[in-house]
Design a protein around this motif. Structure first.
Motif, PDB file in Angstrom:
ATOM      1  N   ALA A  10     -42.905  69.851  17.305  1.00  0.00           N
ATOM      2  CA  ALA A  10     -41.997  71.005  17.249  1.00  0.00           C
ATOM      3  C   ALA A  10     -42.686  72.262  17.764  1.00  0.00           C
ATOM      4  CB  ALA A  10     -41.490  71.210  15.821  1.00  0.00           C
ATOM      5  N   THR A  11     -43.963  72.425  17.459  1.00  0.00           N
ATOM      6  CA  THR A  11     -44.676  73.615  17.945  1.00  0.00           C
ATOM      7  C   THR A  11     -44.817  73.596  19.464  1.00  0.00           C
ATOM      8  OG1 THR A  11     -46.877  72.629  17.640  1.00  0.00           O
ATOM      9  CG2 THR A  11     -45.975  73.899  15.792  1.00  0.00           C
ATOM     10  N   GLU A  12     -44.822  72.395  20.066  1.00  0.00           N
ATOM     11  CA  GLU A  12     -44.900  72.282  21.529  1.00  0.00           C
ATOM     12  C   GLU A  12     -43.556  72.564  22.189  1.00  0.00           C
ATOM     13  OE1 GLU A  12     -46.440  68.646  23.166  1.00  0.00           O
ATOM     14  OE2 GLU A  12     -47.861  68.424  21.515  1.00  0.00           O
ATOM     15  N   TRP A  13     -42.470  72.145  21.548  1.00  0.00           N
ATOM     16  CA  TRP A  13     -41.166  72.119  22.211  1.00  0.00           C
ATOM     17  C   TRP A  13     -40.266  73.287  21.894  1.00  0.00           C
ATOM     18  CZ3 TRP A  13     -39.783  66.383  20.890  1.00  0.00           C
ATOM     19  CH2 TRP A  13     -40.600  65.535  21.629  1.00  0.00           C
ATOM     20  N   ILE A  14     -40.355  73.843  20.712  1.00  0.00           N
ATOM     21  CA  ILE A  14     -39.368  74.853  20.314  1.00  0.00           C
ATOM     22  C   ILE A  14     -40.034  76.077  19.711  1.00  0.00           C
ATOM     23  CG2 ILE A  14     -37.440  73.276  19.977  1.00  0.00           C
ATOM     24  CD1 ILE A  14     -38.032  73.188  17.064  1.00  0.00           C
ATOM     25  N   CYS A  15     -39.324  77.190  19.761  1.00  0.00           N
ATOM     26  CA  CYS A  15     -39.844  78.444  19.227  1.00  0.00           C
ATOM     27  C   CYS A  15     -38.868  79.050  18.216  1.00  0.00           C
ATOM     28  CB  CYS A  15     -40.062  79.460  20.336  1.00  0.00           C
ATOM     29  SG  CYS A  15     -40.830  78.835  21.794  1.00  0.00           S
ATOM     30  N   THR A  16     -38.035  78.229  17.640  1.00  0.00           N
ATOM     31  CA  THR A  16     -37.030  78.737  16.704  1.00  0.00           C
ATOM     32  C   THR A  16     -37.244  78.123  15.330  1.00  0.00           C
ATOM     33  OG1 THR A  16     -35.480  76.959  17.229  1.00  0.00           O
ATOM     34  CG2 THR A  16     -35.327  78.960  18.560  1.00  0.00           C
ATOM     35  N   ARG A  17     -36.394  78.522  14.408  1.00  0.00           N
ATOM     36  CA  ARG A  17     -36.449  77.963  13.062  1.00  0.00           C
ATOM     37  C   ARG A  17     -36.093  76.477  13.116  1.00  0.00           C
ATOM     38  NH1 ARG A  17     -32.234  81.545   9.967  1.00  0.00           N
ATOM     39  NH2 ARG A  17     -31.016  80.160  11.234  1.00  0.00           N
ATOM     40  N   ILE A  18     -36.697  75.700  12.228  1.00  0.00           N
ATOM     41  CA  ILE A  18     -36.343  74.285  12.147  1.00  0.00           C
ATOM     42  C   ILE A  18     -36.065  73.909  10.701  1.00  0.00           C
ATOM     43  CG2 ILE A  18     -37.696  73.668  14.191  1.00  0.00           C
ATOM     44  CD1 ILE A  18     -39.686  72.301  12.274  1.00  0.00           C
ATOM     45  N   ILE A  19     -35.307  72.840  10.541  1.00  0.00           N
ATOM     46  CA  ILE A  19     -35.073  72.235   9.236  1.00  0.00           C
ATOM     47  C   ILE A  19     -35.733  70.872   9.281  1.00  0.00           C
ATOM     48  CG2 ILE A  19     -33.386  71.374   7.585  1.00  0.00           C
ATOM     49  CD1 ILE A  19     -31.395  73.388   8.782  1.00  0.00           C
ATOM     50  N   LEU A  20     -36.675  70.642   8.397  1.00  0.00           N
ATOM     51  CA  LEU A  20     -37.377  69.368   8.316  1.00  0.00           C
ATOM     52  C   LEU A  20     -36.766  68.590   7.159  1.00  0.00           C
ATOM     53  CD1 LEU A  20     -39.683  67.540   9.273  1.00  0.00           C
ATOM     54  CD2 LEU A  20     -41.186  68.760   7.707  1.00  0.00           C
ATOM     55  N   LYS A  21     -36.056  67.513   7.487  1.00  0.00           N
ATOM     56  CA  LYS A  21     -35.386  66.704   6.478  1.00  0.00           C
ATOM     57  C   LYS A  21     -36.265  65.518   6.136  1.00  0.00           C
ATOM     58  CE  LYS A  21     -30.805  68.071   7.926  1.00  0.00           C
ATOM     59  NZ  LYS A  21     -29.443  67.614   8.232  1.00  0.00           N
ATOM     60  N   LEU A  22     -36.571  65.392   4.853  1.00  0.00           N
ATOM     61  CA  LEU A  22     -37.462  64.337   4.381  1.00  0.00           C
ATOM     62  C   LEU A  22     -36.806  63.562   3.250  1.00  0.00           C
ATOM     63  CD1 LEU A  22     -40.571  66.627   4.075  1.00  0.00           C
ATOM     64  CD2 LEU A  22     -40.208  64.947   5.852  1.00  0.00           C
ATOM     65  N   ASP A  23     -37.117  62.267   3.186  1.00  0.00           N
ATOM     66  CA  ASP A  23     -36.602  61.454   2.088  1.00  0.00           C
ATOM     67  C   ASP A  23     -37.687  61.148   1.054  1.00  0.00           C
ATOM     68  OD1 ASP A  23     -38.114  59.523   3.363  1.00  0.00           O
ATOM     69  OD2 ASP A  23     -36.405  58.394   4.110  1.00  0.00           O
ATOM     70  N   CYS A  24     -38.757  61.934   1.062  1.00  0.00           N
ATOM     71  CA  CYS A  24     -39.854  61.751   0.110  1.00  0.00           C
ATOM     72  C   CYS A  24     -40.091  63.058  -0.649  1.00  0.00           C
ATOM     73  CB  CYS A  24     -41.125  61.328   0.846  1.00  0.00           C
ATOM     74  SG  CYS A  24     -42.518  61.070  -0.259  1.00  0.00           S
ATOM     75  N   SER A  25     -39.620  63.099  -1.882  1.00  0.00           N
ATOM     76  CA  SER A  25     -39.731  64.329  -2.664  1.00  0.00           C
ATOM     77  C   SER A  25     -41.190  64.686  -2.974  1.00  0.00           C
ATOM     78  CB  SER A  25     -38.937  64.210  -3.965  1.00  0.00           C
ATOM     79  OG  SER A  25     -39.387  63.107  -4.724  1.00  0.00           O
ATOM     80  N   THR A  26     -42.067  63.706  -3.021  1.00  0.00           N
ATOM     81  CA  THR A  26     -43.486  63.965  -3.275  1.00  0.00           C
ATOM     82  C   THR A  26     -44.086  64.792  -2.135  1.00  0.00           C
ATOM     83  OG1 THR A  26     -43.651  61.884  -4.473  1.00  0.00           O
ATOM     84  CG2 THR A  26     -45.715  62.885  -3.746  1.00  0.00           C
ATOM     85  N   ILE A  27     -43.752  64.431  -0.901  1.00  0.00           N
ATOM     86  CA  ILE A  27     -44.272  65.166   0.251  1.00  0.00           C
ATOM     87  C   ILE A  27     -43.659  66.561   0.312  1.00  0.00           C
ATOM     88  CG2 ILE A  27     -44.387  65.227   2.777  1.00  0.00           C
ATOM     89  CD1 ILE A  27     -46.283  63.193   1.488  1.00  0.00           C
ATOM     90  N   ILE A  28     -42.366  66.661   0.008  1.00  0.00           N
ATOM     91  CA  ILE A  28     -41.715  67.974  -0.006  1.00  0.00           C
ATOM     92  C   ILE A  28     -42.401  68.886  -1.014  1.00  0.00           C
ATOM     93  CG2 ILE A  28     -39.599  69.219  -0.599  1.00  0.00           C
ATOM     94  CD1 ILE A  28     -38.052  66.860   0.595  1.00  0.00           C
ATOM     95  N   ALA A  29     -42.678  68.369  -2.191  1.00  0.00           N
ATOM     96  CA  ALA A  29     -43.354  69.168  -3.222  1.00  0.00           C
ATOM     97  C   ALA A  29     -44.748  69.571  -2.761  1.00  0.00           C
ATOM     98  CB  ALA A  29     -43.427  68.388  -4.526  1.00  0.00           C
ATOM     99  N   ALA A  30     -45.484  68.648  -2.177  1.00  0.00           N
ATOM    100  CA  ALA A  30     -46.849  68.946  -1.719  1.00  0.00           C
ATOM    101  C   ALA A  30     -46.841  69.972  -0.591  1.00  0.00           C
ATOM    102  CB  ALA A  30     -47.541  67.664  -1.264  1.00  0.00           C
ATOM    103  N   MET A  31     -45.859  69.899   0.300  1.00  0.00           N
ATOM    104  CA  MET A  31     -45.785  70.841   1.413  1.00  0.00           C
ATOM    105  C   MET A  31     -45.365  72.227   0.947  1.00  0.00           C
ATOM    106  SD  MET A  31     -44.200  68.408   4.382  1.00  0.00           S
ATOM    107  CE  MET A  31     -43.856  69.763   5.474  1.00  0.00           C
ATOM    108  N   GLY A  32     -44.705  72.297  -0.191  1.00  0.00           N
ATOM    109  CA  GLY A  32     -44.270  73.590  -0.718  1.00  0.00           C
ATOM    110  C   GLY A  32     -45.346  74.319  -1.493  1.00  0.00           C
TER     111      GLY A  32
END
Length: 104
Positions: A10-32
């Motif tokens: 995403a950092t290579e291709w786009i310069c706008t806001r993104i929504i990262l959809k994940l099906d792993c709540s553990t990773i979402i919590a860790a990334m937050g």
């Protein structure tokens, strides 16, 4: 590792806001989490955090696995195939169209 690669692309291709959809709540919590990560994923999470800082905004969104079929199918294809940079493989187009229509 998939999230790390996705954010890096995403950092290579786009310069706008993104929504990262994940099906792993553990990773979402860790990334937050702010600050130092102390899990066995700490190096991967640090790379994700560094790459996220290159984007204007990354919103994390939890979804059910069933809502993530296109990503799952692409991951399965990627085990035996190269990366697709211009368009999705023909065999995945129908899955993507179906998921886009179901999300409305």
């Amino acid at each position: 590792m998939t999230c790390r690669e996705g954010i890096a692309l995403a950092t290579e291709w786009i310069c706008t806001r993104i929504i990262l959809k994940l099906d792993c709540s553990t990773i979402i919590a860790a990334m937050g989490l702010k600050g130092v990560h102390r899990s066995r994923l700490c190096f991967i999470l640090d790379e994700i955090t560094e790459n996220r800082s290159c984007l204007p905004e990354v919103k994390l969104q939890a979804i059910r696995w069933e809502q993530n079929r296109a990503a799952h199918e692409l991951a399965q294809l990627a085990k035996n195939t190269a990366m697709w940079r211009v368009s999705s493989p023909c065999c995945i187009d129908q899955v993507i169209a179906q998921e886009c229509n179901n999300s409305r």
